[in-house]
Motif scaffolding. Structure first.
Motif, mmCIF file in Angstrom:
data_model
loop_
_atom_site.group_PDB
_atom_site.id
_atom_site.type_symbol
_atom_site.label_atom_id
_atom_site.label_comp_id
_atom_site.label_asym_id
_atom_site.label_seq_id
_atom_site.Cartn_x
_atom_site.Cartn_y
_atom_site.Cartn_z
ATOM 1 N N CYS A 18 0.606 -1.577 -0.377
ATOM 2 C CA CYS A 18 -0.324 0.180 0.271
ATOM 3 C C CYS A 18 1.168 1.478 -0.377
ATOM 4 O O CYS A 18 0.615 1.936 -0.477
ATOM 5 C CB CYS A 18 -0.872 0.049 1.486
ATOM 6 N N TYR A 36 4.723 7.429 3.363
ATOM 7 C CA TYR A 36 3.796 7.229 2.986
ATOM 8 C C TYR A 36 3.156 5.622 3.601
ATOM 9 O O TYR A 36 1.883 5.371 4.102
ATOM 10 C CB TYR A 36 3.845 6.370 1.389
ATOM 11 N N ALA A 39 0.536 7.161 6.698
ATOM 12 C CA ALA A 39 -0.760 7.201 5.792
ATOM 13 C C ALA A 39 -0.854 6.189 5.521
ATOM 14 O O ALA A 39 -2.324 5.857 6.142
ATOM 15 C CB ALA A 39 -0.509 8.140 5.066
ATOM 16 N N SER A 40 -0.374 5.183 5.021
ATOM 17 C CA SER A 40 -1.006 3.727 5.204
ATOM 18 C C SER A 40 -1.732 2.826 6.535
ATOM 19 O O SER A 40 -2.822 2.593 6.236
ATOM 20 C CB SER A 40 -0.330 2.796 4.100
ATOM 21 N N ALA A 42 -3.221 4.642 9.086
ATOM 22 C CA ALA A 42 -3.874 5.803 9.494
ATOM 23 C C ALA A 42 -4.694 4.635 8.669
ATOM 24 O O ALA A 42 -5.595 5.559 9.388
ATOM 25 C CB ALA A 42 -3.357 6.618 8.960
ATOM 26 N N VAL A 43 -4.945 4.398 7.663
ATOM 27 C CA VAL A 43 -6.073 4.088 7.007
ATOM 28 C C VAL A 43 -5.940 1.932 7.696
ATOM 29 O O VAL A 43 -6.667 2.006 7.591
ATOM 30 C CB VAL A 43 -5.486 3.849 5.335
ATOM 31 N N VAL A 44 -5.060 1.425 7.768
ATOM 32 C CA VAL A 44 -5.429 0.086 7.881
ATOM 33 C C VAL A 44 -5.941 -0.092 9.676
ATOM 34 O O VAL A 44 -6.814 -1.398 9.364
ATOM 35 C CB VAL A 44 -4.143 -0.476 7.295
ATOM 36 N N LEU A 47 -9.011 -0.050 10.015
ATOM 37 C CA LEU A 47 -9.901 -1.106 9.378
ATOM 38 C C LEU A 47 -10.115 -2.412 9.673
ATOM 39 O O LEU A 47 -10.526 -3.362 9.855
ATOM 40 C CB LEU A 47 -9.871 -1.078 7.585
ATOM 41 N N VAL A 59 -17.672 -3.008 4.509
ATOM 42 C CA VAL A 59 -16.749 -2.358 4.002
ATOM 43 C C VAL A 59 -16.573 -2.598 2.596
ATOM 44 O O VAL A 59 -15.632 -2.412 1.879
ATOM 45 C CB VAL A 59 -15.528 -2.762 4.722
ATOM 46 N N SER A 63 -15.676 -0.931 -0.574
ATOM 47 C CA SER A 63 -14.174 -1.158 -1.310
ATOM 48 C C SER A 63 -15.573 -1.270 -2.946
ATOM 49 O O SER A 63 -14.347 -1.593 -3.806
ATOM 50 C CB SER A 63 -13.963 -3.230 -1.398
#
Length: 129
Positions: A18, A36, A39-40, A42-44, A47, A59, A63
C-alpha cells in the motif's frame, strides 16, 4: 501461534504494498516511503478493528463502490481523450531494484501460498479466534 505469525507477515506485506502504491501514485512529490507507510497505517489500523462479518460486509460494499468509481473514471478519461494523442510509442523497461523485486515476490507468496494452509489449520482447531 503459527497462524498469527502468518497474519503478521501478511499485514506487513500489505502495508508495504500500500505504501509503495501511494508512492508511485504521487510520484511527482519527493516524499520518503516512511511517510507513506504512516499514511497507510492511518487507513489500515481502523479497518483492522472490524471483528464481525456484519462490519466486514459494509467495508466490502465500500470497496466495491471504490473499484467501480475507479473503473468509471478511467473509462470517462479514455473516452474524453479518444483520438487526441496521436501515435504512441511503447518501450519496455526491464530494470528493477532488489527491494522492489523482493517485495513483489513476497506479496505473491503471501497472497497465494498460505491461504490453503491457514484454512486447514483453522478447520482443525475450530476457528481462528
Amino acid at each position: 501461534m503459527a497462524v498469527y505469525v502468518y497474519f503478521f507477515g501478511t499485514m506487513v506485506v500489505y502495508l508495504l504494498t500500500c505504501a509503495e502504491a501511494l508512492q508511485v501514485m504521487v510520484w511527482q512529490y519527493e516524499v520518503c516511503l516512511y511517510y507513506y507507510t504512516i499514511a497507510s497505517l492511518a487507513v489500515v489500523i481502523p479497518l483492522a478493528q472490524i471483528k464481525t462479518m456484519h462490519g466486514v460486509s459494509f467495508v466490502g460494499i465500500g470497496s466495491t463502490m471504490a473499484i467501480l468509481l475507479a473503473v468509471a473514471l478511467v473509462m470517462v478519461d479514455s473516452f474524453l481523450c479518444w483520438g487526441s494523442r496521436g501515435e504512441v510509442e511503447v518501450q519496455a523497461v526491464g530494470s528493477s531494484s532488489f527491494m522492489a523485486t523482493f517485495s513483489a515476490f513476497t506479496t505473491v507468496l503471501f497472497a497465494y501460498g498460505g491461504q490453503g494452509k491457514t484454512r486447514r489449520r483453522a478447520g482443525r482447531s475450530g476457528g481462528l479466534t
